[in-house]
Design a protein around this motif. Structure first.
Motif, PDB file in Angstrom:
ATOM      1  N   LYS A  34       0.328 -12.172  -0.816  1.00  0.00           N
ATOM      2  CA  LYS A  34       1.563 -12.532  -0.123  1.00  0.00           C
ATOM      3  C   LYS A  34       2.782 -12.058  -0.915  1.00  0.00           C
ATOM      4  CE  LYS A  34       3.282 -16.829   1.926  1.00  0.00           C
ATOM      5  NZ  LYS A  34       2.997 -18.283   1.925  1.00  0.00           N
ATOM      6  N   GLU A  35       2.726 -12.283  -2.252  1.00  0.00           N
ATOM      7  CA  GLU A  35       3.822 -11.877  -3.126  1.00  0.00           C
ATOM      8  C   GLU A  35       4.016 -10.370  -3.117  1.00  0.00           C
ATOM      9  OE1 GLU A  35       5.051 -12.416  -7.245  1.00  0.00           O
ATOM     10  OE2 GLU A  35       3.860 -14.246  -7.168  1.00  0.00           O
ATOM     11  N   LEU A  36       2.911  -9.658  -3.174  1.00  0.00           N
ATOM     12  CA  LEU A  36       2.959  -8.200  -3.142  1.00  0.00           C
ATOM     13  C   LEU A  36       3.676  -7.735  -1.883  1.00  0.00           C
ATOM     14  CD1 LEU A  36       2.168  -5.275  -3.798  1.00  0.00           C
ATOM     15  CD2 LEU A  36      -0.153  -5.814  -3.178  1.00  0.00           C
ATOM     16  N   ARG A  40       7.506  -1.933  -9.480  1.00  0.00           N
ATOM     17  CA  ARG A  40       6.749  -2.423 -10.648  1.00  0.00           C
ATOM     18  C   ARG A  40       6.205  -3.829 -10.407  1.00  0.00           C
ATOM     19  NH1 ARG A  40      10.355   0.773 -13.231  1.00  0.00           N
ATOM     20  NH2 ARG A  40      11.934  -0.860 -13.297  1.00  0.00           N
ATOM     21  N   ASN A  41       7.033  -4.688  -9.788  1.00  0.00           N
ATOM     22  CA  ASN A  41       6.560  -6.038  -9.460  1.00  0.00           C
ATOM     23  C   ASN A  41       5.368  -5.993  -8.509  1.00  0.00           C
ATOM     24  OD1 ASN A  41       8.517  -7.334 -11.003  1.00  0.00           O
ATOM     25  ND2 ASN A  41       9.971  -7.484  -9.304  1.00  0.00           N
ATOM     26  N   ALA A  42       5.460  -5.133  -7.534  1.00  0.00           N
ATOM     27  CA  ALA A  42       4.372  -4.989  -6.560  1.00  0.00           C
ATOM     28  C   ALA A  42       3.095  -4.516  -7.256  1.00  0.00           C
ATOM     29  CB  ALA A  42       4.772  -4.004  -5.456  1.00  0.00           C
ATOM     30  N   ASP A  83       2.300  -4.891 -10.434  1.00  0.00           N
ATOM     31  CA  ASP A  83       1.776  -5.988 -11.263  1.00  0.00           C
ATOM     32  C   ASP A  83       0.956  -6.965 -10.425  1.00  0.00           C
ATOM     33  OD1 ASP A  83       2.897  -4.973 -13.528  1.00  0.00           O
ATOM     34  OD2 ASP A  83       4.600  -6.355 -13.593  1.00  0.00           O
ATOM     35  N   ASP A  84       1.490  -7.328  -9.260  1.00  0.00           N
ATOM     36  CA  ASP A  84       0.770  -8.266  -8.393  1.00  0.00           C
ATOM     37  C   ASP A  84      -0.516  -7.638  -7.864  1.00  0.00           C
ATOM     38  OD1 ASP A  84       2.559 -10.315  -8.730  1.00  0.00           O
ATOM     39  OD2 ASP A  84       3.764  -9.785  -6.979  1.00  0.00           O
ATOM     40  N   PHE A  85      -0.444  -6.351  -7.572  1.00  0.00           N
ATOM     41  CA  PHE A  85      -1.627  -5.640  -7.081  1.00  0.00           C
ATOM     42  C   PHE A  85      -2.734  -5.694  -8.138  1.00  0.00           C
ATOM     43  CE2 PHE A  85      -2.420  -1.927  -3.931  1.00  0.00           C
ATOM     44  CZ  PHE A  85      -3.745  -2.294  -3.781  1.00  0.00           C
ATOM     45  N   VAL A 115       5.904  -9.378  -0.189  1.00  0.00           N
ATOM     46  CA  VAL A 115       7.336  -9.675  -0.315  1.00  0.00           C
ATOM     47  C   VAL A 115       8.028  -8.568  -1.125  1.00  0.00           C
ATOM     48  CG1 VAL A 115       9.038 -11.285  -1.307  1.00  0.00           C
ATOM     49  CG2 VAL A 115       7.054 -12.173  -0.057  1.00  0.00           C
ATOM     50  N   HIS A 116       7.379  -8.118  -2.211  1.00  0.00           N
ATOM     51  CA  HIS A 116       7.965  -7.035  -3.018  1.00  0.00           C
ATOM     52  C   HIS A 116       8.082  -5.756  -2.196  1.00  0.00           C
ATOM     53  CE1 HIS A 116       8.065  -9.393  -6.587  1.00  0.00           C
ATOM     54  NE2 HIS A 116       6.754  -9.537  -6.659  1.00  0.00           N
ATOM     55  N   LEU A 117       7.099  -5.481  -1.364  1.00  0.00           N
ATOM     56  CA  LEU A 117       7.160  -4.273  -0.529  1.00  0.00           C
ATOM     57  C   LEU A 117       8.276  -4.380   0.514  1.00  0.00           C
ATOM     58  CD1 LEU A 117       3.429  -3.209   0.063  1.00  0.00           C
ATOM     59  CD2 LEU A 117       5.144  -2.149  -1.419  1.00  0.00           C
TER      60      LEU A 117
HETATM   61 ZN    ZN Z   1       5.457 -10.769  -7.841  1.00  0.00          ZN
END
Ligand code: ZN
Length: 148
Positions: free
Chosen positions: A105-107, A131-133, A135-137, A109-111
């Motif tokens: 879900k977080e990934l 980068r956040n995406a 990391d979550d991936f 949101v980053h996308l």
């Molecule tokens: Zn995140």
């Protein structure tokens, strides 16, 4: 015939109740990966792995400020990412499932934020969200036994 109907209804209700009641608590929650569960994981892993392999293409577009391709990549190849991750998360052990689902879900949101940053040409924000995406991936994949 008509007067047997109510009885049939009751019998069906009892059978249905029994199926629900007996099917539920009887199934034990597995705490380790059995070959059967692994088979399910392996079924959904390749679809996610192929998108992980292509993910760095986004970085190239961001570096070149190629916003059209950033957006079409998010909505095109990565459009399937969320549902593929959720299907894969659904095959994981009960202890890892909630975390995998929230990372998926977080990934996403980053996308979405990356998509917005691309729409307004904000390269720094786009780079951060990429980068956040990522990391979550990778945190998501660390929960999947076929990637460990
Ligand atoms: Zn995140």
């Amino acid at each position: 015939m008509g007067r047997f109907r109510p009885l049939l209804g009751i019998v069906l209700a009892i059978v249905a109740t029994c199926l629900v009641a007996c099917g539920g608590p009887a199934t034990k929650i597995p705490t380790t990966y059995t070959p059967e569960i692994l088979q399910q994981v392996e079924l959904y892993s390749p679809g996610v792995a192929s998108l992980r392999d292509r993910f760095p293409e986004l970085q190239g577009y961001i570096q070149n400020q190629d916003w059209v391709n950033v957006q079409s990549f998010i909505h095109g190849p990565m459009g399937e990412l969320r549902s593929r991750m959720n299907r894969l998360a659904g095959t994981l052990l009960t202890k890892d499932k909630p975390q995998a689902q929230s990372l998926a879900k977080e990934l996403y949101v980053h996308l979405e934020r990356l998509d917005e940053a691309a729409a307004s040409g904000q390269q720094v924000v786009a780079g951060q969200e990429y980068r956040n995406a990522l990391d979550d991936f990778d945190a998501f994949l660390s929960l999947v036994p076929t990637f460990q």
